[in-house]
Design an enzyme around this catalytic site. Structure first.
Site: not given
Ligand code: FAD
Ligand code: A2P
Length: 296
Positions: A294, A76-77, A296
């Site tokens: 950046e 997360y940023s 994502y």
């Molecule tokens: P997970 O449970 O890991 O689910 C994600 C997965 O769900 C995806 O890989 C994909 O397989 C699936 N998926 C997602 N959308 C769909 C769709 N529409 N249809 C079908 N499948 C789908 N997030 C923020 O909120 N704020 C930030 O500041 C932020 N900064 C980031 C900075 C960087 C450098 C990076 C790389 C990412 C950043 N993110 C940010 C994103 C964050 O890291 C996570 O990816 C995000 O919160 C989702 O994680 P999760 O565990 O909730 O989802």
């Protein structure tokens, strides 16, 4: 740019994360907006965690995955300046959207693991933090630099940190003298994250800070379609082009991966008018450390 050896990275690694504590967890989306985005603050007191504006951190959510293994970290940023929201160097903040979507096959509503964990985190709860990481989105040291920021949704996080450092804080060794311009794309007015604070800065620093929204589901672009940031860029392309050409100008892009193509299209149009190949020019900007992305 910050001297490389001064940039803190990986002070806390996944095997030995910082066990921090949630201090505050507030909803940023107003009534009528889409989904949930939270501003979350964590305690750094007594730790060695320190960071610079534009870096990210890792969160290891509680629990295990479907194979019974601990969850992997998500990045997360960081949304606060190095001094934290209270200015005492003891906190770090994030801006997190809860991921929700309909499963493409079953149609079932799916909620993201880590973003849901953070969304529901109660003040006082322990949290595993890693990092900080990232050298792509650091601010230039030069107080006379111009800073163009292009964000969609939670892409605002690093720019909140920048704007606080540029305008809100006072530093004995750094007083911003340049121009800052934020392009911010959101679905609805109710989704403008940090709206009051951004607008207060724009009102207080009209000669230095310009704020341009693209509200995709309320505003229309010139062709009658959704208003995206690239359409705002297209509207302002001459002024922007002039600004980007100045050696002191740095451009930062953060948020949805999908936005990069549209930005390139907009910039290509301006470049063409001056007989310049945008993709080559962008490469040169990147090499000069003046084009930062950046997504994502
Ligand atoms: P997970 O449970 O890991 O689910 C994600 C997965 O769900 C995806 O890989 C994909 O397989 C699936 N998926 C997602 N959308 C769909 C769709 N529409 N249809 C079908 N499948 C789908 N997030 C923020 O909120 N704020 C930030 O500041 C932020 N900064 C980031 C900075 C960087 C450098 C990076 C790389 C990412 C950043 N993110 C940010 C994103 C964050 O890291 C996570 O990816 C995000 O919160 C989702 O994680 P999760 O565990 O909730 O989802
Ligand atoms: P929309 O969802 O109306 O298509 P949030 O993260 O809060 O949902 O905000 C993301 C914003 O970025 C929304 O306004 C979204 O519009 C917009 N958006 C979606 N896809 C793109 C794209 N390819 N380029 C620029 N903006 C986009």
């Amino acid at each position: 740019m910050q001297l490389k050896e001064k940039i803190p990275v990986n002070i806390y690694r996944p095997k030995e994360p910082l066990i921090s504590k949630c201090l505050t967890n507030e909803e940023l989306v107003q009534a009528g907006g889409e989904g949930s985005v939270r501003h979350i603050t964590f305690d750094l007191e007594g730790s060695n965690f320190h960071y610079l504006e534009g870096q990210s951190l890792g969160i290891i959510p509680e629990g295990t995955d479907e194979n019974g293994r601990p969850h992997k970290l998500r990045l997360y940023s960081i949304a606060s300046t190095r001094h934290g929201d209270q200015g005492d160097d003891q906190t770090v903040s994030l801006c997190v959207r809860q991921l929700e979507y309909d499963h493409p096959e079953t149609g079932e509503r799916v909620y993201g693991v880590c973003s849901s964990y953070l969304n529901q985190l109660q003040p006082g709860a322990p949290v595993k933090i890693t990092g900080p990481v990232g050298k792509e989105m650091l601010l230039p040291d030069d107080p006379e630099a111009n800073v163009i920021m292009i964000a969609t949704g939670t892409g605002i996080a690093p720019f909140r940190a920048y704007l606080w450092r540029l305008f809100q804080e006072t530093h004995p060794d750094y007083q911003f003298q340049g121009k800052a311009w934020l392009f911010f794309g959101v679905p609805y007015t109710a989704n403008i994250l940090y709206k009051d604070q951004l607008e207060a800065l724009a009102a207080q620093f009209p000669d230095q800070f310009q704020l341009t929204y693209a509200i995709s589901r309320e505003q229309k672009n010139a062709q009658g379609g959704k208003m995206y940031i690239q359409h705002r860029i297209a509207e302002q392309v001459d002024v922007l082009w002039e600004l980007i050409q100045q050696e002191k100008t740095h451009t930062y892009i953060c948020g949805l991966k999908g936005m990069e193509g549209g930005i390139d299209e907009g910039m290509s149009l301006a470049a063409q008018q001056h007989g310049i190949d945008w993709m080559q020019y962008r490469k040169d900007l990147k090499k000069a450390d003046r084009w930062h992305v950046e997504t994502y």
